[in-house]
Structure formats: structure tokens, C-alpha cells
Design a protein around this motif. Structure first.
Motif, PDB file in Angstrom:
ATOM      1  N   ALA A 150       2.859   7.086  -5.975  1.00  0.00           N
ATOM      2  CA  ALA A 150       2.674   7.699  -4.768  1.00  0.00           C
ATOM      3  C   ALA A 150       1.103   7.369  -4.495  1.00  0.00           C
ATOM      4  O   ALA A 150       0.879   7.051  -3.186  1.00  0.00           O
ATOM      5  CB  ALA A 150       2.779   9.279  -4.851  1.00  0.00           C
ATOM      6  N   ASP A 151       0.124   7.262  -5.364  1.00  0.00           N
ATOM      7  CA  ASP A 151      -1.096   7.128  -4.917  1.00  0.00           C
ATOM      8  C   ASP A 151      -1.318   5.658  -4.656  1.00  0.00           C
ATOM      9  O   ASP A 151      -2.174   5.338  -3.690  1.00  0.00           O
ATOM     10  CB  ASP A 151      -2.041   7.329  -6.195  1.00  0.00           C
ATOM     11  N   LEU A 152      -0.731   4.790  -5.239  1.00  0.00           N
ATOM     12  CA  LEU A 152      -0.919   3.400  -5.162  1.00  0.00           C
ATOM     13  C   LEU A 152      -0.222   3.130  -3.638  1.00  0.00           C
ATOM     14  O   LEU A 152      -0.886   2.180  -2.928  1.00  0.00           O
ATOM     15  CB  LEU A 152      -0.307   2.513  -5.970  1.00  0.00           C
ATOM     16  N   ASP A 155      -2.697   4.452  -1.085  1.00  0.00           N
ATOM     17  CA  ASP A 155      -3.946   3.467  -0.947  1.00  0.00           C
ATOM     18  C   ASP A 155      -3.468   1.995  -0.066  1.00  0.00           C
ATOM     19  O   ASP A 155      -4.487   1.719   0.874  1.00  0.00           O
ATOM     20  CB  ASP A 155      -4.373   2.824  -2.257  1.00  0.00           C
ATOM     21  N   ALA A 156      -2.245   1.603  -0.284  1.00  0.00           N
ATOM     22  CA  ALA A 156      -1.884   0.400   0.454  1.00  0.00           C
ATOM     23  C   ALA A 156      -1.651   0.807   1.962  1.00  0.00           C
ATOM     24  O   ALA A 156      -1.979   0.080   2.866  1.00  0.00           O
ATOM     25  CB  ALA A 156      -0.561  -0.255   0.113  1.00  0.00           C
ATOM     26  N   HIS A 184       3.038  -0.835   0.432  1.00  0.00           N
ATOM     27  CA  HIS A 184       3.212   0.570   0.540  1.00  0.00           C
ATOM     28  C   HIS A 184       4.739   0.901   0.641  1.00  0.00           C
ATOM     29  O   HIS A 184       5.156   2.193   0.391  1.00  0.00           O
ATOM     30  CB  HIS A 184       2.472   1.259   1.559  1.00  0.00           C
ATOM     31  N   LEU A 185       5.606   0.148   1.005  1.00  0.00           N
ATOM     32  CA  LEU A 185       7.105   0.469   0.961  1.00  0.00           C
ATOM     33  C   LEU A 185       7.725   0.001  -0.283  1.00  0.00           C
ATOM     34  O   LEU A 185       8.404   0.685  -0.713  1.00  0.00           O
ATOM     35  CB  LEU A 185       7.599  -0.463   2.293  1.00  0.00           C
ATOM     36  N   ASN A 186       7.133  -1.113  -0.952  1.00  0.00           N
ATOM     37  CA  ASN A 186       8.005  -1.542  -2.125  1.00  0.00           C
ATOM     38  C   ASN A 186       7.740  -0.678  -3.411  1.00  0.00           C
ATOM     39  O   ASN A 186       8.403  -0.746  -4.243  1.00  0.00           O
ATOM     40  CB  ASN A 186       7.541  -2.934  -2.481  1.00  0.00           C
ATOM     41  N   PRO A 225     -12.473  -2.502   5.595  1.00  0.00           N
ATOM     42  CA  PRO A 225     -12.947  -1.275   5.656  1.00  0.00           C
ATOM     43  C   PRO A 225     -12.292  -0.099   5.016  1.00  0.00           C
ATOM     44  O   PRO A 225     -12.765   0.826   4.895  1.00  0.00           O
ATOM     45  CB  PRO A 225     -12.982  -0.947   7.515  1.00  0.00           C
ATOM     46  N   LYS A 226     -10.954  -0.398   4.702  1.00  0.00           N
ATOM     47  CA  LYS A 226     -10.275   0.527   3.983  1.00  0.00           C
ATOM     48  C   LYS A 226     -10.165   0.210   2.490  1.00  0.00           C
ATOM     49  O   LYS A 226      -9.507   0.999   1.520  1.00  0.00           O
ATOM     50  CB  LYS A 226      -8.889   0.667   4.439  1.00  0.00           C
ATOM     51  N   ASP A 227     -10.934  -0.748   1.939  1.00  0.00           N
ATOM     52  CA  ASP A 227     -11.044  -1.009   0.503  1.00  0.00           C
ATOM     53  C   ASP A 227      -9.798  -1.539  -0.222  1.00  0.00           C
ATOM     54  O   ASP A 227      -9.325  -1.046  -1.321  1.00  0.00           O
ATOM     55  CB  ASP A 227     -11.838   0.171  -0.297  1.00  0.00           C
ATOM     56  N   ILE A 228      -8.944  -2.024   0.605  1.00  0.00           N
ATOM     57  CA  ILE A 228      -7.524  -2.569   0.102  1.00  0.00           C
ATOM     58  C   ILE A 228      -8.008  -3.357  -1.099  1.00  0.00           C
ATOM     59  O   ILE A 228      -8.511  -4.243  -0.929  1.00  0.00           O
ATOM     60  CB  ILE A 228      -6.617  -2.974   1.183  1.00  0.00           C
ATOM     61  N   SER A 229      -7.110  -3.140  -2.382  1.00  0.00           N
ATOM     62  CA  SER A 229      -7.488  -4.007  -3.569  1.00  0.00           C
ATOM     63  C   SER A 229      -6.640  -5.276  -3.564  1.00  0.00           C
ATOM     64  O   SER A 229      -5.620  -5.345  -3.019  1.00  0.00           O
ATOM     65  CB  SER A 229      -7.252  -3.000  -4.644  1.00  0.00           C
ATOM     66  N   LEU A 230      -7.242  -6.225  -4.291  1.00  0.00           N
ATOM     67  CA  LEU A 230      -6.615  -7.575  -4.561  1.00  0.00           C
ATOM     68  C   LEU A 230      -5.398  -7.362  -5.162  1.00  0.00           C
ATOM     69  O   LEU A 230      -4.497  -8.374  -5.279  1.00  0.00           O
ATOM     70  CB  LEU A 230      -7.526  -8.401  -5.181  1.00  0.00           C
ATOM     71  N   ASP A 231      -5.382  -6.336  -6.163  1.00  0.00           N
ATOM     72  CA  ASP A 231      -4.158  -6.053  -6.952  1.00  0.00           C
ATOM     73  C   ASP A 231      -2.905  -6.226  -6.068  1.00  0.00           C
ATOM     74  O   ASP A 231      -1.766  -6.383  -6.666  1.00  0.00           O
ATOM     75  CB  ASP A 231      -4.265  -4.777  -7.461  1.00  0.00           C
ATOM     76  N   TYR A 232      -3.002  -5.700  -4.707  1.00  0.00           N
ATOM     77  CA  TYR A 232      -1.583  -5.807  -4.057  1.00  0.00           C
ATOM     78  C   TYR A 232      -1.275  -7.103  -3.832  1.00  0.00           C
ATOM     79  O   TYR A 232      -0.160  -7.406  -3.511  1.00  0.00           O
ATOM     80  CB  TYR A 232      -2.082  -5.053  -2.446  1.00  0.00           C
TER      81      TYR A 232
END
Ligand code: FES
Length: 250
Positions: A150-152, A155-156, A184-186, A225-232
């Protein structure tokens, strides 16, 4: 504050652009960057000149509409900040500030500082949704979601689609945007049924729209600006490979 502004002017998508210089005096350090541009436009109108076109809507970091390259940085030099959240106190009296539109082949300039980001809409239309009928809001405990997932997903979901990732990447890649919107959907149970078609279709739409390839430079995440991580991006690559293999062997 007295500022020396170099602002991009371009009459239309097919015309050549140029920088115009303006001196703007009496800028409050408490005003936002967009309020400073409002002040510039008021000055230009008083002088009988044409105002500078720029995009904005919410002016509170939510809609992703504001899209300016400020002194070479998407949304300016502050981390985790949209242009509308940037304040003039971050600049010095007497500074020269260069203001340009986001630069990318897939984001053609419409006028001055306004670019066409409908290429992002095409990526969302290709799979950034869930087609099941969800009905009315179910009980919160009816479908348990692990806290970490849910947190991940949340974040996405913070991606506001501003395009700073594309404007900062030397390849103008949209992988960070696409990975956040697919991710965020997957990561949620509701998104599983269409996961494979979602990643295949969204990546295909991204390629078709003319965005470049991701080479893991990481500028996208640094400028976000929302710090989306490269992990996605790594997750999208894994999901894409699995979906492709399943398709080949189905
Ligand atoms: S105007 Fe909405 S995010 Fe900046």
C-alpha cells in the motif's frame, strides 16, 4: 528584489523561438515564482507589450501543470519542489534567471513557455486504469493489502505527470512517469487482472509517442518534485519482461 530575466518567446509550434530580456524590479522575496511571472506580465501589459504565456492551474504542487526550466533545471534548483511552490527567496537580489519551456521532442512548444504534454495522456489511455466495476466503496477490511504494498503504491501515485522527468533526461525518456503510473496499479490486488496488458500497452504507447530510451542516468528521479524512485523503473522492466515472455509462450 531586482531581477534580470531571460525568457523564452515563441509564437507557435512551427516558428523559431528566441530569448527576450526583461528587468523586473520590486519583486517580493515572499512571492512565488509564478507570482513573479504574473508581475512581469502586468509590467509588459502596462508597457503595451505581449505577456509571456505560461502554464499553471492549482499553484500548490498538485496538478503538474506548471512546467518551466529555470536556470537549466526542471522546476528550478530546489529539490522536491514544483515551479509553483518555488519562492523568490531562493534567489538573490540582482540575479539573472533564465526561463525556458520543458524541452523534449514529445513535448512540442505550443507558445512561449507552454508545451503540449498530451503524449502523457496517450500513455495513460493505453493502460493506466482499471476496467472492473468497483461499485460503491467497500469495507476497508474486505480486501486486505499488505502495508508495504500500500505504501509503495501510494508513493507511485504521487506522480503528478508534470514531465520534469522527461525534461531532465538527456534521452527525454518517459520511463519514470510510465513506471509510476503502471506501478501504482500493478502493486494492488485490484490491478492484477490487467497487469500484463497494462505494461505492454503503456510501454508501446510510450515508444510510439517519441520518448527516448532509459539509460539509467537517474536525472529523472533527481528532478522529480514528488521524489518518485528509480525502483519503479526496475519494477516496470521486470513486469514488462514477464508479460512479454508469457505472451510469447501463450
Ligand atoms: S500549478 Fe499545479 S503543480 Fe504547479
Amino acid at each position: 528584489m531586482k531581477l534580470f530575466l531571460k525568457v523564452w518567446k515563441q509564437d507557435g509550434p512551427q516558428t523559431e523561438g528566441r530569448f527576450e530580456s526583461h528587468v523586473l524590479d520590486g519583486v517580493s522575496e515572499d512571492s512565488s515564482f509564478l507570482e513573479m511571472l504574473d508581475q512581469l506580465n502586468e509590467q509588459l501589459l502596462e508597457e503595451g507589450k505581449e505577456p509571456v504565456a505560461f502554464d499553471h492551474d492549482c499553484r500548490e504542487g498538485i496538478c503538474g501543470t506548471c512546467s518551466l526550466n529555470i536556470n537549466g533545471f526542471a522546476h528550478g534548483p530546489e529539490n522536491s519542489t514544483t515551479t509553483c511552490q518555488l519562492h523568490m527567496r531562493k534567489f538573490e537580489d540582482g540575479d539573472t534567471i533564465t526561463i525556458e519551456p520543458f524541452r523534449a521532442k514529445a513535448f512540442p512548444v505550443i507558445r512561449d513557455l507552454v508545451v503540449d504534454r498530451s503524449a502523457f495522456d496517450k500513455i495513460i489511455q493505453a493502460g493506466g486504469y482499471i476496467t472492473v466495476r468497483t461499485g460503491s466503496a467497500p469495507d476497508g477490511n474486505a480486501l486486505p493489502v499488505p502495508k508495504e504494498d500500500a505504501d509503495l503504491a501510494m508513493d507511485a501515485a504521487q506522480c503528478i505527470g508534470c514531465g520534469a522527468c522527461v525534461a531532465s533526461c538527456k534521452n527525454a525518456s518517459a520511463m519514470l512517469f510510465t513506471s509510476a503510473k503502471a506501478g501504482h496499479l500493478n502493486m494492488l490486488p485490484q490491478g492484477q487482472a490487467e497487469k500484463d496488458s497494462r505494461v505492454l500497452n503503456m510501454v508501446a504507447a510510450m515508444d510510439e509517442a517519441g520518448f527516448g530510451n532509459c539509460r539509467n542516468y537517474g536525472e529523472c528521479s533527481a528532478a522529480c518534485p514528488k521524489d518518485i524512485s528509480l525502483d519503479y523503473i526496475a519494477k516496470l522492466n521486470r513486469d514488462y519482461a514477464k508479460a512479454k515472455i508469457k505472451k510469447v509462450f501463450s
